[in-house]
Design a protein around this motif. Structure first.
Motif, mmCIF file in Angstrom:
data_model
loop_
_atom_site.group_PDB
_atom_site.id
_atom_site.type_symbol
_atom_site.label_atom_id
_atom_site.label_comp_id
_atom_site.label_asym_id
_atom_site.label_seq_id
_atom_site.Cartn_x
_atom_site.Cartn_y
_atom_site.Cartn_z
ATOM 1 N N UNK A 166 -2.794 -10.188 -5.626
ATOM 2 C CA UNK A 166 -3.913 -10.899 -4.854
ATOM 3 C C UNK A 166 -5.153 -11.024 -5.548
ATOM 4 N N UNK A 167 -5.669 -12.229 -5.175
ATOM 5 C CA UNK A 167 -7.190 -12.401 -5.559
ATOM 6 C C UNK A 167 -7.798 -13.251 -4.660
ATOM 7 N N UNK A 168 -9.148 -12.505 -4.227
ATOM 8 C CA UNK A 168 -9.789 -13.035 -3.175
ATOM 9 C C UNK A 168 -9.016 -13.271 -1.970
ATOM 10 N N UNK A 169 -8.191 -12.219 -1.646
ATOM 11 C CA UNK A 169 -7.349 -12.185 -0.226
ATOM 12 C C UNK A 169 -6.081 -13.137 -0.387
ATOM 13 N N UNK A 170 -6.089 -13.912 -1.692
ATOM 14 C CA UNK A 170 -4.693 -15.002 -1.667
ATOM 15 C C UNK A 170 -3.680 -14.311 -2.704
ATOM 16 N N UNK A 171 -2.351 -14.416 -2.260
ATOM 17 C CA UNK A 171 -1.370 -14.118 -3.250
ATOM 18 C C UNK A 171 -1.535 -15.083 -4.458
ATOM 19 N N UNK A 172 -1.046 -14.607 -5.567
ATOM 20 C CA UNK A 172 -1.181 -15.348 -6.855
ATOM 21 C C UNK A 172 0.247 -15.418 -7.459
ATOM 22 N N UNK A 173 0.496 -16.527 -8.407
ATOM 23 C CA UNK A 173 1.916 -16.546 -8.703
ATOM 24 C C UNK A 173 2.320 -15.367 -9.864
ATOM 25 N N UNK A 174 1.179 -14.417 -10.076
ATOM 26 C CA UNK A 174 1.363 -13.303 -10.939
ATOM 27 C C UNK A 174 1.594 -12.103 -10.147
ATOM 28 N N UNK A 175 2.608 -11.460 -10.460
ATOM 29 C CA UNK A 175 3.118 -10.266 -9.801
ATOM 30 C C UNK A 175 2.685 -8.923 -10.497
ATOM 31 N N UNK A 176 2.830 -7.850 -9.869
ATOM 32 C CA UNK A 176 2.577 -6.381 -10.549
ATOM 33 C C UNK A 176 3.041 -5.320 -9.794
ATOM 34 N N UNK A 177 3.192 -4.391 -10.406
ATOM 35 C CA UNK A 177 3.646 -3.133 -9.673
ATOM 36 C C UNK A 177 2.960 -2.720 -8.408
#
Length: 275
Positions: A166-177
């Motif tokens: 998440x960036x600035x409260x929005x989900x991004x296309x990049x995923x993480x653990x």
């Protein structure tokens, strides 16, 4: 002169013995087995076939793990008309050597040419080979997330939970653990696994109460996929049928950018397959 006579005498005796053996073999009327073929259609057995030997009353089948030595009798066939044999109780995924000879009473013919065959891999070997050389992925059914399994050859495995970053409260296309901020650690599951047939049993310790739990994954040998256990009727799917969840198998680790694309095309419900 005496030395020369001794040599001549030795050669004469040797030729006499050789001739005698030849006459005895010819008199027995036992021919040499020919056209021997061998094939493996199972993990621990092979099938042999050869051409009928005239006047034979039976055959002896020998095998070894070496081409030139240590042959052992696998079985005796007591009918000259039977020219096939199955040798079982072998080790899977291993090369064996075979030879056959005909029998007539107590007399035996010459052995056939030595021929080899490699037994098939067992289901356990096939399943483990896939697991340790790849990754399993399964979407969360309840929320946006993805399970990633990596199996090691020593019987251990690790499973990570992945979620969109998440960036600035929005989900991004990049995923993480997935990170437990309260616990200060990543969401992961480490444990051991055992394979029996097409069944993979995972054993791990629950982080919350230190209780040992188990999960089960199956390798569907017909569809060539990894799947969950069969579920009962599921009204949430809008139909009343038994189903199972399908894992995605990959030989390479999924990039975090690929996880977003994967989720958009494979939601948890999409991975439920009718039995």
């Amino acid at each position: 002169m005496k030395k020369l006579l001794s040599i001549v005498l030795s050669i004469t005796i040797l030729l006499s013995i050789t001739a005698g053996v030849g006459i005895a073999a010819e008199a027995s009327g036992v021919g040499k087995v020919s056209n021997l073929t061998v094939s493996s259609t199972a993990a621990k057995s092979v099938s042999l076939k050869w051409k009928t030997v005239q006047k034979a009353t039976g055959y002896q089948v020998y095998y070894s793990t070496s081409k030139n030595k240590d042959f052992k009798k696998a079985k005796t066939i007591k009918k000259g008309s039977v020219v096939t044999a199955k040798v079982a109780k072998l080790k899977s995924n291993k090369t064996y050597y075979f030879k056959v000879r005909a029998v007539k009473g107590k007399a035996t013919g010459k052995f056939s040419n030595v021929i080899s065959a490699k037994t098939k891999k067992s289901t356990e070997q096939i399943v483990k080979g896939k697991l340790v050389n790849g990754y399993l992925y399964f979407p969360w059914l309840q929320d946006i997330g993805l399970y990633e399994y990596k199996f090691n050859s020593d019987g251990t495995y690790v499973e990570y939970d992945y979620v969109p970053a998440y960036k600035n409260g929005k989900a991004t296309k990049s995923w993480g653990k997935y990170y437990y901020s309260e616990a200060g650690k990543y969401s992961m599951q480490k444990g051991t696994y055992k394979i029996k047939g097409n069944k993979i049993t995972l054993s791990y310790v629950n982080d919350y109460n230190n209780e040992t739990l188990t999960d089960v994954i199956f390798y569907d040998t017909n569809r060539k996929i990894f799947r969950t256990e069969i579920w009962g009727p599921d009204p949430e799917l809008g139909e009343d049928y038994s189903s199972y969840g399908k894992y995605t198998y990959r030989k390479t680790k999924m990039k975090t950018s690929e996880m977003d694309e994967y989720w958009n095309n494979h939601t948890g419900v999409d991975n439920i397959v009718k039995v």
